[in-house]
Design a protein around this motif. Sequence first.
Motif, PDB file in Angstrom:
ATOM      1  N   ASP A 125     -71.809  29.768  16.374  1.00 22.87           N
ATOM      2  CA  ASP A 125     -72.222  30.192  15.040  1.00 22.87           C
ATOM      3  C   ASP A 125     -72.061  31.690  14.811  1.00 22.87           C
ATOM      4  N   SER A 126     -72.153  32.497  15.881  1.00 23.37           N
ATOM      5  CA  SER A 126     -72.051  33.955  15.732  1.00 23.37           C
ATOM      6  C   SER A 126     -70.648  34.481  15.987  1.00 23.37           C
ATOM      7  N   ASN A 127     -69.719  33.600  16.293  1.00 21.04           N
ATOM      8  CA  ASN A 127     -68.328  33.994  16.540  1.00 21.04           C
ATOM      9  C   ASN A 127     -67.463  32.788  16.190  1.00 21.04           C
ATOM     10  N   VAL A 128     -67.025  32.723  14.933  1.00 25.32           N
ATOM     11  CA  VAL A 128     -66.476  31.467  14.445  1.00 25.32           C
ATOM     12  C   VAL A 128     -65.364  31.695  13.419  1.00 25.32           C
ATOM     13  N   PHE A 129     -64.385  30.795  13.430  1.00 30.74           N
ATOM     14  CA  PHE A 129     -63.351  30.761  12.392  1.00 30.74           C
ATOM     15  C   PHE A 129     -63.696  29.674  11.386  1.00 30.74           C
ATOM     16  N   ALA A 130     -63.235  29.876  10.172  1.00 35.81           N
ATOM     17  CA  ALA A 130     -63.356  28.856   9.126  1.00 35.81           C
ATOM     18  C   ALA A 130     -62.064  28.845   8.331  1.00 35.81           C
ATOM     19  N   PRO A 131     -61.542  27.644   8.001  1.00 34.47           N
ATOM     20  CA  PRO A 131     -62.125  26.324   8.252  1.00 34.47           C
ATOM     21  C   PRO A 131     -62.041  25.923   9.720  1.00 34.47           C
ATOM     22  N   THR A 132     -62.600  24.770  10.022  1.00 36.50           N
ATOM     23  CA  THR A 132     -62.637  24.278  11.398  1.00 36.50           C
ATOM     24  C   THR A 132     -61.219  24.061  11.927  1.00 36.50           C
ATOM     25  N   PRO A 133     -61.023  24.118  13.244  1.00 33.99           N
ATOM     26  CA  PRO A 133     -62.071  24.305  14.260  1.00 33.99           C
ATOM     27  C   PRO A 133     -62.569  25.747  14.304  1.00 33.99           C
ATOM     28  N   GLY A 134     -63.844  25.910  14.579  1.00 36.60           N
ATOM     29  CA  GLY A 134     -64.415  27.251  14.631  1.00 36.60           C
ATOM     30  C   GLY A 134     -63.989  28.031  15.855  1.00 36.60           C
ATOM     31  N   ASP A 135     -63.769  27.310  16.950  1.00 35.00           N
ATOM     32  CA  ASP A 135     -63.312  27.952  18.181  1.00 35.00           C
ATOM     33  C   ASP A 135     -61.793  27.860  18.231  1.00 35.00           C
ATOM     34  N   ARG A 136     -61.143  28.993  18.006  1.00 34.24           N
ATOM     35  CA  ARG A 136     -59.677  29.064  18.038  1.00 34.24           C
ATOM     36  C   ARG A 136     -59.217  30.015  19.145  1.00 34.24           C
TER      37      ARG A 136
ATOM     38  N   LEU B 245     -58.067  31.532   5.930  1.00 33.64           N
ATOM     39  CA  LEU B 245     -58.486  31.456   7.325  1.00 33.64           C
ATOM     40  C   LEU B 245     -59.258  32.743   7.607  1.00 33.64           C
ATOM     41  N   GLN B 246     -60.537  32.594   7.903  1.00 34.15           N
ATOM     42  CA  GLN B 246     -61.401  33.763   8.067  1.00 34.15           C
ATOM     43  C   GLN B 246     -62.152  33.705   9.393  1.00 34.15           C
ATOM     44  N   TRP B 247     -62.333  34.886   9.973  1.00 33.07           N
ATOM     45  CA  TRP B 247     -63.064  35.038  11.231  1.00 33.07           C
ATOM     46  C   TRP B 247     -64.370  35.751  10.930  1.00 33.07           C
ATOM     47  N   THR B 248     -65.474  35.219  11.431  1.00 34.97           N
ATOM     48  CA  THR B 248     -66.789  35.818  11.219  1.00 34.97           C
ATOM     49  C   THR B 248     -67.461  36.088  12.558  1.00 34.97           C
ATOM     50  N   VAL B 249     -68.036  37.274  12.682  1.00 35.74           N
ATOM     51  CA  VAL B 249     -68.841  37.634  13.846  1.00 35.74           C
ATOM     52  C   VAL B 249     -70.175  38.165  13.346  1.00 35.74           C
ATOM     53  N   ASN B 250     -71.247  37.670  13.934  1.00 31.77           N
ATOM     54  CA  ASN B 250     -72.588  38.113  13.578  1.00 31.77           C
ATOM     55  C   ASN B 250     -73.207  38.774  14.793  1.00 31.77           C
ATOM     56  N   PHE B 251     -73.465  40.077  14.676  1.00 36.31           N
ATOM     57  CA  PHE B 251     -74.051  40.817  15.798  1.00 36.31           C
ATOM     58  C   PHE B 251     -74.920  41.939  15.259  1.00 36.31           C
ATOM     59  N   ALA B 252     -75.993  42.227  15.970  1.00 34.68           N
ATOM     60  CA  ALA B 252     -76.937  43.289  15.589  1.00 34.68           C
ATOM     61  C   ALA B 252     -77.454  43.076  14.172  1.00 34.68           C
ATOM     62  N   GLY B 253     -77.619  41.814  13.798  1.00 37.21           N
ATOM     63  CA  GLY B 253     -78.170  41.499  12.495  1.00 37.21           C
ATOM     64  C   GLY B 253     -77.212  41.653  11.340  1.00 37.21           C
TER      65      GLY B 253
ATOM     66  N   ILE C 263     -54.222  28.688  17.015  1.00 31.60           N
ATOM     67  CA  ILE C 263     -55.186  29.279  17.936  1.00 31.60           C
ATOM     68  C   ILE C 263     -54.655  30.641  18.376  1.00 31.60           C
ATOM     69  N   CYS C 264     -55.544  31.476  18.858  1.00 32.26           N
ATOM     70  CA  CYS C 264     -55.122  32.782  19.365  1.00 32.26           C
ATOM     71  C   CYS C 264     -54.264  32.574  20.606  1.00 32.26           C
ATOM     72  N   VAL C 265     -53.105  33.204  20.620  1.00 27.33           N
ATOM     73  CA  VAL C 265     -52.126  32.998  21.681  1.00 27.33           C
ATOM     74  C   VAL C 265     -52.272  34.095  22.732  1.00 27.33           C
ATOM     75  N   ASN C 266     -52.299  33.687  23.980  1.00 21.95           N
ATOM     76  CA  ASN C 266     -52.324  34.676  25.056  1.00 21.95           C
ATOM     77  C   ASN C 266     -50.971  35.366  25.145  1.00 21.95           C
TER      78      ASN C 266
END
Length: 258
Positions: A68-79, A106-114, A151-154
């Motif tokens: 929930d604090s490090n997620v992509f949208a739309p799903t899958p959230g873990d990319r 396609l959006q990336w959200t990070v929630n940290f330090a409030g 997905i993020c490519v190495n």
Amino acid sequence: MRSSLRIAFAGIVAALAAAIPSSSAQAQPTQPIYLQYDGYVRNKDGGFTLAFGYYNMNNAAVTIPAGDSNVFAPTPGDRRQPIVFLKGRHRFACVMVVDKSFTGPLQWTVNFAGKAQTTTLKALDPLYELELNSEKRVLQGLDLASAPKNICVNRAPVLQVVVSPFEAPATEAVELAGKVGQDLAINAQIEDDGLPRGSKVTSNWRKTSGPGDVTFTDVATAATHVKFAAAGNYELSLSATDGEKSSSLKVTVRVADK
């Protein structure tokens, strides 16, 4: 009287200790992590390569598991996005290949330090199309034909040398000058995308050609000092690996007599 003074002094010390944060508390990251959409590249097959980055304002790395604090949208959230955010600014930390049917968003959200940070909704806005130098950086070491989609490519670690504060770091054809017996600083840097997750980047310097002995202050760090025993032309090599992908950079040094 002395007993009363001791009690009062002990109370003052206790109050000060409570008011001053402990070193462990001070070390806790409290600043936000800003996300950025670096832009996109139009692929020859009609698809796109998207690039995301971040700016960790803390003076330490921060780990945020996918969820929930490090997620992509739309799903899958873990990319396969980064879960370890190194301090400072890191462009192209997540490079993702999508096919020609992609229209966004396609959006990336990070929630940290409030504070929650989310990348732009306009992934294919023409204003975000990357210029040539950034395009080269994004596509470096990336095989578009075989790269997994969505997905993020190495990618292999990116190696570069800062030759001058007034120029962009050099990623190829690096030429330096030195003198026999004198330390030469090589300000090399390694940028990596943190994939595979849990991996650690290791690096190594070595001499590949040259007339004399070469001594490095530390062969296992990118930024190092080197000393040459004889005049002439030398070629040095810096290699780095994330355990899955590897890269190398050659540095030519012209060494003069004292």
